[in-house]
Write a protein that holds these residues in place. Structure first.
Motif, PDB file in Angstrom:
ATOM      1  N   VAL A 139       0.908  -1.169   0.116  1.00 16.58           N
ATOM      2  CA  VAL A 139       0.019   0.008   0.011  1.00 16.58           C
ATOM      3  C   VAL A 139       0.781   1.364   0.115  1.00 16.58           C
ATOM      4  O   VAL A 139       0.223   2.369   0.062  1.00 16.58           O
ATOM      5  N   ARG A 140       2.137   1.066  -0.004  1.00 19.60           N
ATOM      6  CA  ARG A 140       3.104   2.226  -0.015  1.00 19.60           C
ATOM      7  C   ARG A 140       3.134   2.961  -1.533  1.00 19.60           C
ATOM      8  O   ARG A 140       3.434   2.256  -2.495  1.00 19.60           O
ATOM      9  N   ILE A 141       3.182   4.189  -1.603  1.00 17.80           N
ATOM     10  CA  ILE A 141       3.024   4.949  -2.856  1.00 17.80           C
ATOM     11  C   ILE A 141       4.055   6.111  -2.526  1.00 17.80           C
ATOM     12  O   ILE A 141       4.293   6.422  -1.578  1.00 17.80           O
ATOM     13  N   GLU A 142       4.297   6.754  -3.652  1.00 18.28           N
ATOM     14  CA  GLU A 142       5.433   7.989  -3.580  1.00 18.28           C
ATOM     15  C   GLU A 142       4.615   8.970  -3.336  1.00 18.28           C
ATOM     16  O   GLU A 142       3.564   9.343  -3.944  1.00 18.28           O
ATOM     17  N   PRO A 143       4.856   9.815  -2.138  1.00 16.58           N
ATOM     18  CA  PRO A 143       3.950  11.046  -1.946  1.00 16.58           C
ATOM     19  C   PRO A 143       4.260  12.222  -2.928  1.00 16.58           C
ATOM     20  O   PRO A 143       5.330  12.468  -3.364  1.00 16.58           O
ATOM     21  N   PRO A 144       3.034  12.637  -3.323  1.00 17.50           N
ATOM     22  CA  PRO A 144       3.181  13.683  -4.258  1.00 17.50           C
ATOM     23  C   PRO A 144       3.583  15.016  -3.998  1.00 17.50           C
ATOM     24  O   PRO A 144       4.136  15.896  -4.879  1.00 17.50           O
TER      25      PRO A 144
END
Length: 413
Positions: free
Chosen positions: A61-66
């Protein structure tokens, strides 16, 4: 300080990831359930605070913060930008459930949660810390690990672009700020345009020059230092709504929540109601328009005066005062609506509700803090939970709004 490996299994109420290692419960900011990380820890007893050192195995569920401020400046305004939106919702459901079980001693399941219509650019209000830097000023937020330092904010992707643009205009007029080294400011978008509340300073000799330099700002209030009363400097809007008073920052979600609360309230077919912590009285006015005799209690003088004017000529009334002082005199009533700040309700409020439980048909508690909601529920043993619904008022943050419907124990639903 030791560096340990931690498997993160949940999100705590403040947004930190929670894991366990060697008998310790470790709280690590900027981690996600499913992460395996290394963290430098410090603490006493069975709990430790961890500083993230590396992500060994990232969660699904980890993504790159925008937002660049989120990573570069460790911005404390958001806590969950590194997680998918669906996983944020799950985390908030569990935060509510765990708080009510652990603190409130209530056997509840995780509530369903209403998604926000917008995941980004939903905030219609932004409050910033302001610091003098030589001849100029900066305005920004605090890093999550340094509540004193302020970094200059270029943009905030959870905030309406009109608010950000208004802030840039205000900062161009920093030569005319109040006489101070530190200030706070709050800009909100209203139907009549952006409004500003300037907080701090002993004097503001250049306020006329300031107002001339910010033509897009439709109203300005000033709250001087040392708890002096708030002053309205000007208001060019037609409706003159109390913009300096509290109002939800996610307008679309606030309307969904208000509709839900009104539907709950009308299900009791009440003849009378108390709206406590009523703000500008939007809920009270809707109920009053539906034929309910409402007592709206609100401490903020501008908000209370506004709702009193709107209620004129009806059987409803607005009282300016503290809920703990005014609630006993406002009862009996069929239902009570509570919408307190994050600190929850004063103990005297729950004492009054307990004493009047037999005469009440229902209590609708709107909470922005699961921990204080749970504490207050523990103080209301005469009431049972009839329904529980969460609302994601603040995407990308760990904050969650909860509506808890209560009925006196033994009441017929």
């Amino acid at each position: 300080m030791a560096v340990v490996s931690v498997a993160i299994d949940s999100i705590a109420a403040g947004g930190d990831g929670v894991g366990r290692t060697n008998g310790l419960v470790v709280f690590v900011p900027r981690t996600a359930p499913g992460d395996v990380v290394t963290a430098q820890i410090s603490g006493k007893g069975h709990f430790a605070r961890g500083a993230l050192r590396s992500i060994v195995n990232p969660s699904s569920v980890r993504i790159e913060p925008p937002c660049p401020h989120y990573t570069r400046d460790k911005c404390g305004g958001c806590q969950l930008q590194h997680m998918t939106y669906d996983s944020q919702l799950v985390a908030k459901q569990l935060i509510v459930r765990d708080s009510l079980q652990r603190i409130g001693k209530r056997g509840v399941d995780a509530p369903s949660i209403e998604r926000s219509p917008k995941e980004w650019r939903y905030r219609t209000k932004l409050t910033l810390a302001m610091r003098r830097r030589g001849a100029r000023w900066i305005a920004g937020l605090h890093p999550y690990d340094d509540p004193v330092r302020v970094f200059p904010l270029a943009d905030c992707p959870i905030t309406d672009r009109r608010v950000v643009a208004a802030w840039h205009e205000v900062m161009q007029a920093d030569a005319y700020f109040p006489d101070a080294q530190e200030l706070r400011g709050s800009i909100r978008i209203t139907g009549g345009g952006p409004t500003l509340v300037m907080m701090g300073g002993e004097s503001w000799a250049a306020r006329d020059q300031f107002t001339a330099a910010v033509p897009s700002i439709s109203a300005v209030w000033w709250e001087p230092a040392e708890d002096k009363p708030r002053r309205l400097l000007y208001d060019r809007r037609r409706d003159r709504s109390p913009s300096a008073s509290f109002e939800q920052v996610n307008a679309e979600m606030a309307e969904i929540l208000r509709t839900y609360v009104l539907d709950l309230a009308y299900s009791y077919e009440p003849a009378s109601a108390v709206d406590a912590y009523a703000g500008a009285g939007h809920t009270a006015l809707a109920l009053s328009g539906g034929g309910v005799s409402v007592t709206a209690i609100e401490l903020d003088p501008d908000a209370s005066e506004w709702s009193a004017e709107k209620m004129a000529g009806s059987s409803s009334r607005a009282i300016k005062g503290r809920v703990e002082d005014e609630l006993p005199g406002a009862l009996p009533a069929d239902i009570v609506i509570l919408n307190p700040p994050r600190a929850g309700v004063d103990a005297r409020v729950t004492e009054t509700l307990e004493a009047e439980a037999a005469g009440l048909r229902g209590v609708i508690y709107i909470s922005c803090n699961p921990a204080t909601l749970a504490r207050d529920l523990a103080r209301l043993p005469s009431f049972q939970i009839q329904s529980l619904q969460a609302f994601d008022m603040f995407p990308q943050t760990a904050h969650v709004e909860t509506v808890c419907e209560l009925q006196p124990a033994g009441a017929v639903a």
